[in-house]
Design an enzyme around this catalytic site. Sequence first.
Site, PDB file in Angstrom:
ATOM      1  N   SER A 512      15.886  46.229  23.326  1.00 27.27           N
ATOM      2  CA  SER A 512      15.074  47.389  22.984  1.00 27.27           C
ATOM      3  C   SER A 512      15.983  48.437  22.328  1.00 27.27           C
ATOM      4  O   SER A 512      16.589  48.156  21.304  1.00 27.27           O
ATOM      5  CB  SER A 512      14.366  47.919  24.225  1.00 27.27           C
ATOM      6  OG  SER A 512      13.303  48.755  23.877  1.00 27.27           O
ATOM      7  N   HIS A 625       7.423  42.274  25.271  1.00 29.98           N
ATOM      8  CA  HIS A 625       8.674  43.035  25.353  1.00 29.98           C
ATOM      9  C   HIS A 625       9.359  42.833  26.704  1.00 29.98           C
ATOM     10  O   HIS A 625      10.539  43.144  26.844  1.00 29.98           O
ATOM     11  CB  HIS A 625       8.361  44.523  25.141  1.00 29.98           C
ATOM     12  CG  HIS A 625       9.540  45.376  24.797  1.00 29.98           C
ATOM     13  ND1 HIS A 625      10.280  45.220  23.646  1.00 29.98           N
ATOM     14  CD2 HIS A 625      10.122  46.419  25.463  1.00 29.98           C
ATOM     15  CE1 HIS A 625      11.245  46.122  23.606  1.00 29.98           C
ATOM     16  NE2 HIS A 625      11.181  46.856  24.695  1.00 29.98           N
TER      17      HIS A 625
END
Length: 657
Positions: A512, A625
Amino acid sequence: MYHFDSLASPQYNSKGNKVLYVQTKITKASDNYLSEIRLYDRTTSEDHGILKADSLNIEPFWAAGDTGFYFISNKNGTRQIYYYDFNTRTVKKLTNEATGIKDFMLHPDGAHILYLTQTKKVKSGPAFTTTRAYYKFNGHGLIEDDDHLRKLWLQRINDGKKIYLAAVNFGFSSRKAFTISADGTKIVFEKKLAEDDDFNFDESLWQLTLNEELTEVVKNENILKKFAQQLSFSNPCFSQSGRYLGFLGNKGTYNNAKENKLFVYDTKEEQLLSFPTAEGLHAADSCVTDFHQNNTNPLLQWNETKHCFVFIASQKGKVCLYMADPAKEMVTKLTDRKEHIQDFAIDPVSGNLALVVSRPELPAGLFVEEFGKAEAEELKTKTLKQRQDYTFAEYQVFEFMHSDGGKIPCFFALPPFFSGKEKIPLVLDIHGGPHAMHGYTFHHEVQALAAKGMAVLLVNPRGSFGYGQKHADGVVGNYGKGDYEDLMIAMDQIIKRFPEIDQDRLFVTGGSYGGFMTNWVVAHTDRFKRAATQRSISNFVSMSGTSDIGYWFNASEAGGVNILKPQKLWEESPLAYINNVKTPTLILHSDQDLRCPMEQGEQWFVALKTLGVETKFIRFFGESHELSRSGKPSNRIKRLSEIVACFTDENYFSKKK
């Protein structure tokens, strides 16, 4: 990963002598996470399973009289509420919501349950139409324009009759979005101030007042509107008497970098109390971990015996407990150990605490602690035996200084059984967020890298929570500047202190924001032998239009500059500096990642291929994610195995698979 189980959601019974809790395991056969609800008897020290781990069984709540407990399970597909009866040892299904249950509470009368339903899944069809900027959400998918909020219901247990109460917002730092007073007539919940404005995330607390029969809402009001026009409050909790309502958040408009504070509304005096707290105290759990599952207890709870609120806070790598006395308007630290308290519960009789704890050498443990004492006792659960045959990498703590006066705190782990004689590689492992925090917790990725003979450096550069608001703000509008310098200074200092580190075998990885920084690092230095960038950001301009939160998150983090003025976004994008990259790079990305979309990894891959830089792209199907934390176990193992191979196999990039 298959050997260790995680723990969550301890719950005391009414006498305080028994504790229900959740134990989650990962199995190869199911390639999934299975959780059981267990019971620890404090009187006999016996620990035994109640519901076997054949599905997701989480969030237990004791029934009135301790005759059984309510819980959420997906045993029949969607998440629904069930009841387990201790006398008959039978399970009864109580809800049948098509979208499933997000969260629930038992009404104080013991005859009703309150619950939040999930938002609907958009069904596949010839087309999807929207008019909103916020039209998708990572881990969920597309969102219908009229279904952005969760729905709160009150259901009678004996006959299933229910009434709709309100639309509830589940804020970014929430664990519990609603609460109910002890008399059962008042429900406080989170609500967006501008429900139709996708660029405004301010939220207040609304209070519903029910009639005595609990059949209708007689009042619905914003109870904090006279204290601020802009605010972002969450995690409400009533005191037993109902006089005090505690909650977490901030006055002023929502900002992604703001550290949470504690507030209390005195309903008798009709005034808002705010509590001075120590520097760097963030009233939330911001500690980075890839191991733990299903922590569902409130971050903020009322201790009736001690007449105070108790809440979780992140501070300098620790996740500890604080107490707040509303009568004295004082905040006091309850625990100060080098650990990560993930969940806690309060004994209704003694006021003592049950804690789910993790440390670098402790995957998970269930502890009890006398209120206000410095030590906790670990209960003899199954997880106590799981770690007996393992040796874990220990963390050393350092704090360096930037030339501008900023602090650079970090953790450093050497491989277990390291002799100190041989040269070893170093992995710089960068956390996401950027407003997260490396800390005193079990991090499976770190332990796996260390077990393969690598030292691991974990830095909390500017932007990280837990070190004060100035530190958290330090990255806003300045991505790739001071934060990059913090990382390089920390690495230089560690290399000076540990000459056994092989400077020809330096590696970098992160996910991320950590993936963004991995890309940024290799675009600004050639000192790393290889990089593994995970769910990364390469181009803030395109991400602004493709990420579920990019349109507002990127603007917030860039200091207010949005996609209409893309120059600054481009200047902070690693892709703008791609021509500098020479480092062989592994790219790992998930096709259902809506937070840092697949196109971010694709752009980085194509650019590296165009440059002729050695690279490999691994695309995970059906993952979001959250791959490294809650993805399919087989995919998580694939991901970590590839990272290890990238850092240890000299021929990694010449192999086809």
